[in-house]
Design an enzyme around this catalytic site. Sequence first.
Site, PDB file in Angstrom:
ATOM      1  N   PHE A  32      -3.687   2.157  -2.313  1.00 19.10           N
ATOM      2  CA  PHE A  32      -3.828   1.529  -0.993  1.00 19.10           C
ATOM      3  C   PHE A  32      -2.531   1.009  -0.415  1.00 19.10           C
ATOM      4  CE2 PHE A  32      -8.418   0.661  -1.976  1.00 19.10           C
ATOM      5  CZ  PHE A  32      -8.870   1.527  -0.999  1.00 19.10           C
ATOM      6  N   GLY A  35       2.481  -4.745  -2.342  1.00 22.19           N
ATOM      7  CA  GLY A  35       3.020  -5.983  -1.791  1.00 22.19           C
ATOM      8  C   GLY A  35       4.263  -6.338  -2.582  1.00 22.19           C
ATOM      9  N   GLY A  36       4.593  -7.613  -2.626  1.00 28.47           N
ATOM     10  CA  GLY A  36       5.799  -8.050  -3.322  1.00 28.47           C
ATOM     11  C   GLY A  36       5.788  -7.658  -4.790  1.00 28.47           C
ATOM     12  N   ALA A  38       2.658  -6.634  -6.360  1.00 25.68           N
ATOM     13  CA  ALA A  38       1.411  -5.950  -6.700  1.00 25.68           C
ATOM     14  C   ALA A  38       1.323  -4.561  -6.083  1.00 25.68           C
ATOM     15  CB  ALA A  38       0.241  -6.792  -6.204  1.00 25.68           C
ATOM     16  N   LYS A  55      -5.872  -4.986  -7.803  1.00 28.11           N
ATOM     17  CA  LYS A  55      -4.488  -5.394  -7.612  1.00 28.11           C
ATOM     18  C   LYS A  55      -3.839  -5.358  -8.979  1.00 28.11           C
ATOM     19  CE  LYS A  55      -2.393  -9.175  -5.239  1.00 28.11           C
ATOM     20  NZ  LYS A  55      -2.487 -10.271  -4.295  1.00 28.11           N
ATOM     21  N   ASP A 155      -0.550 -19.240   3.590  1.00 27.34           N
ATOM     22  CA  ASP A 155       0.074 -17.986   4.040  1.00 27.34           C
ATOM     23  C   ASP A 155      -0.916 -17.165   4.866  1.00 27.34           C
ATOM     24  OD1 ASP A 155       2.156 -16.226   4.371  1.00 27.34           O
ATOM     25  OD2 ASP A 155       1.926 -15.262   2.417  1.00 27.34           O
TER      26      ASP A 155
HETATM   27  P1  ADP Z   1       1.155  -9.114  -2.728  1.00 28.58           P
HETATM   28  O1  ADP Z   1       0.393 -10.336  -3.159  1.00 28.58           O
HETATM   29  O2  ADP Z   1       2.092  -8.617  -3.763  1.00 28.58           O
HETATM   30  O3  ADP Z   1       1.800  -9.250  -1.371  1.00 28.58           O
HETATM   31  P2  ADP Z   1      -1.097  -7.887  -1.478  1.00 28.58           P
HETATM   32  O4  ADP Z   1      -2.222  -8.799  -1.801  1.00 28.58           O
HETATM   33  O5  ADP Z   1      -0.538  -8.036  -0.109  1.00 28.58           O
HETATM   34  O6  ADP Z   1       0.061  -7.992  -2.565  1.00 28.58           O
HETATM   35  O7  ADP Z   1      -1.609  -6.415  -1.671  1.00 28.58           O
HETATM   36  C1  ADP Z   1      -0.797  -5.268  -1.640  1.00 28.58           C
HETATM   37  C2  ADP Z   1      -1.437  -4.142  -0.830  1.00 28.58           C
HETATM   38  O8  ADP Z   1      -2.749  -3.897  -1.264  1.00 28.58           O
HETATM   39  C3  ADP Z   1      -1.519  -4.434   0.633  1.00 28.58           C
HETATM   40  O9  ADP Z   1      -0.829  -3.404   1.296  1.00 28.58           O
HETATM   41  C4  ADP Z   1      -2.973  -4.388   0.999  1.00 28.58           C
HETATM   42  O10 ADP Z   1      -3.172  -3.536   2.111  1.00 28.58           O
HETATM   43  C5  ADP Z   1      -3.679  -3.832  -0.205  1.00 28.58           C
HETATM   44  N1  ADP Z   1      -4.840  -4.671  -0.553  1.00 28.58           N
HETATM   45  C6  ADP Z   1      -4.814  -5.897  -1.118  1.00 28.58           C
HETATM   46  N2  ADP Z   1      -6.061  -6.370  -1.331  1.00 28.58           N
HETATM   47  C7  ADP Z   1      -6.921  -5.413  -0.901  1.00 28.58           C
HETATM   48  C8  ADP Z   1      -8.369  -5.294  -0.859  1.00 28.58           C
HETATM   49  N3  ADP Z   1      -9.150  -6.274  -1.302  1.00 28.58           N
HETATM   50  N4  ADP Z   1      -8.900  -4.164  -0.346  1.00 28.58           N
HETATM   51  C9  ADP Z   1      -8.090  -3.168   0.103  1.00 28.58           C
HETATM   52  N5  ADP Z   1      -6.735  -3.215   0.088  1.00 28.58           N
HETATM   53  C10 ADP Z   1      -6.144  -4.318  -0.399  1.00 28.58           C
END
Ligand code: ADP
Length: 305
Positions: A32, A35-36, A38, A55, A155
């Site tokens: 999908f 993130g930083g 994950a 994640k 956040d």
């Molecule tokens: P970080 O905490 O490292 O910033 P994120 O929570 O933002 O990570 O997640 C990273 C990616 O995963 C994002 O691009 C987001 O679109 C996707 N994502 C996170 N949680 C979900 C979810 N519950 N369903 C679908 N996509 C998700």
Amino acid sequence: MTAAPENKTTYVVPDSLFDPHRGRTYKRGRFFGKGGFARCYEIIDVHTDDVFACKIVSKKLMMKPRQEEETAEPEEIAVEISIHRGLNHRSIVKFFSCFDDIDNTYIVLELCRKRSMSELQRRRKIITEFECRYYITQIIEGVQYLHNNRIIHRDLKLANLFLNDMLHVKIGDFGLATRIEFEGDRRYSVCGSPNYIAPEILTKKGHSFEADIWSIGCVMYTLLAGRPPFHHKTREGIFSNIKKGQYSVPSWLTISAADMLVSMLQLDPERRPAIGQLLNCNFLKAAKVPQFLPSFCLTMAPRIG
Ligand code: ADP
């Protein structure tokens, strides 16, 4: 979470995952996004075909040098997990399970197939007040649940507001969240750099629940104006505008929408409405919100409103 240096060799993501707590085996599906710290994948329960988001946090990337020998989760992810796992509300991404192996920590979450409100805003630029009322009501209900449970998200931004197939909002990413321990408890620092940072966080005066109200104001402004309230070429310029409370209300907004924004974007945190009071704003009471929105609203405005 803040950005970590990308190092492809540190990610080991198996094709099949076993969750010892739930006794389930998942097949890894599509990727999908990242993130930083994950990476997020779709995972499918091989027995039930239920689909979740997973994640995956690389332990190596998260470890500070002194932690490398330890097997427990690094502190930041442990706080995120401890806060998120106890939450249960329809406007919060559901946390199902968490387990780890030698390489990664795996967090099994409710799948939000329509990505985040950041992609919605990028496609639509500006949404109607009718849609804004629908989304903001759900965000406020989710944040009200958090504040009632003494949690500040810290956040709230479009990229952390996820959407399911019915375009229901699900607040996610508790990486910067904190728990308030007693009445009047305040936080003085925040790690990372929240997108819609409140002035009292920048000035380190001590912040609390009101910082989330400010961020909801920034989210609502961005959805209605097509750009964030505080903008400037440089980060310093943005911070200076935030500290001065310098922004302009778009001329095309109705009075009730403008009033609600202005109330949330007040420099003095004490003057901002508390989360419960927000639900009584004229803007939200002006019309009933629908139960869901059809997914074409990701790309086109609905006729109504
Ligand atoms: P970080 O905490 O490292 O910033 P994120 O929570 O933002 O990570 O997640 C990273 C990616 O995963 C994002 O691009 C987001 O679109 C996707 N994502 C996170 N949680 C979900 C979810 N519950 N369903 C679908 N996509 C998700």
